[in-house]
Write an enzyme that holds these catalytic residues in place. Structure first.
Site, PDB file in Angstrom:
ATOM      1  CG  HIS A   1      -2.137  -1.143   0.782  1.00  0.00           C
ATOM      2  ND1 HIS A   1      -2.789  -1.235  -0.158  1.00  0.00           N
ATOM      3  CD2 HIS A   1      -2.493  -2.024   1.700  1.00  0.00           C
ATOM      4  CE1 HIS A   1      -3.601  -2.177   0.445  1.00  0.00           C
ATOM      5  NE2 HIS A   1      -3.545  -2.852   1.106  1.00  0.00           N
TER       6      HIS A   1
ATOM      7  CG  LEU B   1     -13.932 -13.124  -4.242  1.00  0.00           C
ATOM      8  CD1 LEU B   1     -14.291 -14.248  -5.531  1.00  0.00           C
ATOM      9  CD2 LEU B   1     -13.809 -14.148  -3.051  1.00  0.00           C
ATOM     10  CD  GLN B   2     -13.618  -8.235  -1.238  1.00  0.00           C
ATOM     11  OE1 GLN B   2     -12.896  -7.200  -1.219  1.00  0.00           O
ATOM     12  NE2 GLN B   2     -13.848  -9.201  -0.468  1.00  0.00           N
TER      13      GLN B   2
END
Length: 793
Positions: free
Chosen positions: A632, A679-680
């Protein structure tokens, strides 16, 4: 003075002093001790007060870090499409026929080579025997140089203060990397070495990297082992039991030569960071990052790096493109890429999971998959209880995509892991520890692995969770991997530890924080001392590369980590320990474990936490000190000092598309693209390629940028030195363009040389300022000024 000549001492938690030998630390002298150079700044003596003030301000949610240093958005620039197309058409023509044709094409269309460059190239083409790769670099691309004395636009006193702060911070990181056997940037350490009186062994960071047998002409594919790595589970054939005993003291594991007598006299001398020193270093770092002049200096340097890269692209973009086009066979699709941040439980896309659930319902309808109040439920019954059939299921009913409602809502984001909003389905299909021993999850991950092997050039580092609620979690995880043979040459594992002590404590699953640490680390020490005690875990650990710390970073932290903080055995309160507390104890235990594993000849681990996605700035400070690389790093946008430090230390940052990637890339930070949760977020069978394609379209990245990101991802990853030698070239750990093999990476030497030279310039600017000051101080010896310094000492 005599004090300076005495060998440095380290006070550790065990209360006794021991000498720092080369095995213990340190590349560079601990910052807490006397440096060979004077790194005193105007803030010395005030670190604790500044840091405490800062911590309390971050607790009070007044976010100091976003001050007036929010970096401006990139302004759109005029597109030069027509010219680019003309050039591309020209370069695409086969220019191998005649060196003269090539020269004329370059002269006419690139308009970048000076007359002397062309003459030089002509000579080179006429004498092919002399075409040494080392001869070309100096003239091969256009550089931007700055003349004049004042090179960085700030007064010398500000430059000196900033340089000392930056060097002090780099020495701190170097110390913690050396202590834990993680790697530290070779170029940076070479510059730091010049400021340190003690000779540094540069290889202390790299785990005694063996001489590679890979030659420059070797294939890009590493040889594949004939036998399956999980086949040999016989405890008798494992390495022998060392007979050591392990016990946790004050949150850190201690190892003793015999199990019967665990006391100081039998303790193995395995180094780990002293808590007092860590907190002192943390305070120094916190004070550095909010120092006004240092902030201004770093902000200016970052802006300069961005502008310099824009100039480099204007002058050399076509040359970089031409270099790529000259490489036979290699292009962006067939260079190695590693997804350095992806969670195993969401590594498949929605369509894949949906198809798998439908297949499972057809294939195993009568299999008992769940036990509810002592009664077994078959897969069919589970779906009937939800009023669903296989036909009803669609991606929309599955409802696992992160949508606009989940933005900045970690709770809603987490809920999206439940298929059809049902946690029971999550347990059945995407957990390793359930009634069917993770059978379905193992199958679906093997399908993802098969896709990766088919695509050949994509690799992933999947994250699996260990929660620390019980001692047998590691054994269950290893049994799952070995039993279902969940292994691929394209995959390595990272273990993530969710920061959920408060939840388990409230549920009465854990009494104190030390219990959680013991559950996480005791099995790892036991299997290292005696591999036969956990044979499956011993096999599985060989494919694990590191640890990750994960949770919602924006959760408010009620506590400041300082010397008054309770030790883990006394942490029995409801509040969760702060981020830096978790990270310190994970790092300390990993460091002891790494030294024990190194002694046994086993692989060691690195720390690669989620860091800087949200929350207070000290998360990024802990990450800078203790982690080999992070995922991140969004908040570096708002902290110019830290961003500059992450650049100078070349700390890897795994990023996905919503982050300030173009900004970081242009400045030369070590960034790579990752998918996080296919998946998202993703729709296609190749989520990593989808991530690259979105990035290329949104940010107009060139082919060279994409290949550089892919090369960064391999460098950051935990794949073995041998594999990286095949993927990047046998010299990949060297510095500068010598490390690059364009035939494997498709990254032009020009780009690698630019990055290396730019970084050397920055390091030179800082170290030169300190050396100049040292010389001036020596010249003034005997003057009143020198007398004052002596008195101060």
């Amino acid at each position: 003075t005599a004090a300076e000549l005495r060998p440095p001492l380290l006070f550790d938690l065990r209360g006794h002093r021991h000498l720092l030998t080369s095995q213990h630390s340190l590349p560079g002298i601990p910052v807490a001790l006397k440096q060979s150079i004077d790194l005193r700044t105007s803030m010395d003596g005030k670190y604790k007060e500044i840091a405490e003030e800062l911590f309390s301000r971050s607790l009070a949610e007044s976010e100091m870090r976003s001050a007036p240093y929010e970096f401006p958005e990139d302004s759109p620039i005029e597109q030069l499409e027509e010219r680019r197309h003309r050039l591309e058409r020209q370069i695409s023509q086969d220019v191998k026929f005649e060196p003269d044709i090539l020269l004329r094409a370059k002269q006419e269309f690139m308009k970048t080579d000076s007359a002397t460059d062309l003459e030089y190239m002509k000579e080179q083409s006429q004498a092919p025997d002399l075409q040494e790769r080392e001869l070309v670099p100096e003239r091969e691309y256009q550089r931007v140089t700055i003349s004049g004395e004042e090179k960085c636009g700030v007064p010398f006193t500000d430059l000196l203060d900033a340089a000392k702060c930056v060097v002090k911070a780099l020495f701190i990181r170097q110390k913690y990397m050396g202590l834990s056997l993680q790697s530290f940037c070779r170029t940076t350490s070479r510059y730091l070495q010049e400021l340190s009186e003690r000779p540094l062994d540069l290889d202390i960071y790299e785990e005694e990297i063996p001489e590679t047998t890979v030659t420059a002409d070797a294939t890009v594919h590493p040889p594949v082992s004939e036998t399956h790595p999980y086949e040999n589970q016989d405890p008798a054939s494992m390495p022998p039991d060392m007979g050591y005993g392990c016990k946790m003291v004050d949150g850190v594991m201690h190892v003793y030569t015999t199990r019967s007598i665990m006391e100081k006299s039998t303790e193995l001398d395995l180094p780990y960071p002293d808590l007092q020193e860590y907190i002192a270093d943390m305070n120094v770092m916190m004070a550095l990052i909010i120092n006004g002049p240092v902030k201004s200096f770093c902000y200016r340097r970052l802006q300069y790096l961005s502008s310099k890269f824009q100039m480099h692209i204007l002058l050399n973009e076509m040359k970089e493109l031409a270099a790529q086009k000259k490489v036979p066979h290699r292009d962006f699709y067939n260079i190695r890429k590693v997804d350095t941040h992806i969670h195993a439980s969401s590594c498949m896309n929605q369509k894949h999971l949906l198809r798998f659930i439908k297949r499972a319902m057809k294939k195993y309808p009568k299999e008992i998959v769940h036990v509810e109040r002592g009664k077994g439920q078959t897969l069919m019954e589970v779906f009937e209880s939800m009023n669903l059939t296989a036909f009803d299921l669609s991606v929309d009913t599955l409802d696992m995509h992160a949508d606009r409602n989940t933005f900045h809502r970690f709770d809603k984001f987490n809920a999206k892991y439940n298929p059809i909003g049902e946690s029971i389905l999550r347990e059945i299909f995407i957990k390793t520890d359930n009634h069917i021993e993770g059978k379905y999850f193992g199958h679906i991950i093997k399908e993802v692995m098969a896709d990766l092997e088919e695509s050949k050039y994509q690799n992933v580092e999947l994250r699996l969770s260990i929660y620390g609620r019980s001692r047998d979690e590691w054994d269950k995880l290893a049994r799952w991997a070995v039993k279902h043979q969940v292994y691929s040459n394209n995959v390595r594992w990272l273990v993530q530890v969710p920061r959920l002590f408060d939840v388990y404590h409230t549920k009465k699953q854990l009494y104190n924080f030390q219990e959680m640490l013991e559950n996480i680390f005791m099995p790892l020490f036991e299997v290292t001392v005696d591999p036969g005690s956990h044979p499956q875990l011993h096999l599985f650990l060989q494919h694990i590369v590191g640890f990750d710390s994960v949770d919602d970073e924006s959760k408010p932290e009620q506590h400041i980590f300082n010397l008054d903080s309770p030790l883990p055995v006394n942490w029995t309160e409801e509040d969760n320990p702060p981020y830096s507390y978790y990270l310190y104890y994970m790092y300390a235990n990993m460091t002891v474990l790494n030294h024990l594993r190194r002694q046994r000849g086993f692989n060691t681990f690195v720390l690669r936490p989620h860091c800087g996605e949200a929350g207070p700035i000290h998360h990024l400070v802990s990450g800078f000190m203790l982690s080999e690389n992070i995922s991140h790093g969004l908040l570096l946008r708002k902290a110019p000092v830290l961003q500059y430090l992450y650049y100078l230390a070349q700390i890897g940052i795994a990023i996905y598309h919503r982050n300030p990637l173009p900004e970081y890339l242009s400045r030369g930070l070590m960034v790579s693209l990752s998918t996080d949760d296919p998946l998202q977020f993703h729709f296609t069978k190749e989520p990593l390629m989808e991530e690259y394609s979105i990035a290329a379209q949104v940010w107009k990245l060139s082919s060279c940028d994409m290949c550089e990101l892919a090369r960064n991802s391999v460098l950051m990853s935990g794949f073995s030195h041998k594999m990286k030698s095949y993927w990047l070239g046998p010299n990949y750990i060297k510095e500068g363009q010598e490390s690059n093999d364009i035939r494997r990476t498709n990254v032009p030497d020009i780009r690698v040389a630019y990055r290396y030279e730019t970084m050397c310039e920055e390091l030179n600017l800082i170290t030169q300022a300190i050396r100049t000051d040292e010389l001036e101080t020596i010249e003034e010896e005997g003057s009143l000024c020198m007398g004052a310094v002596q008195a101060e000492k």
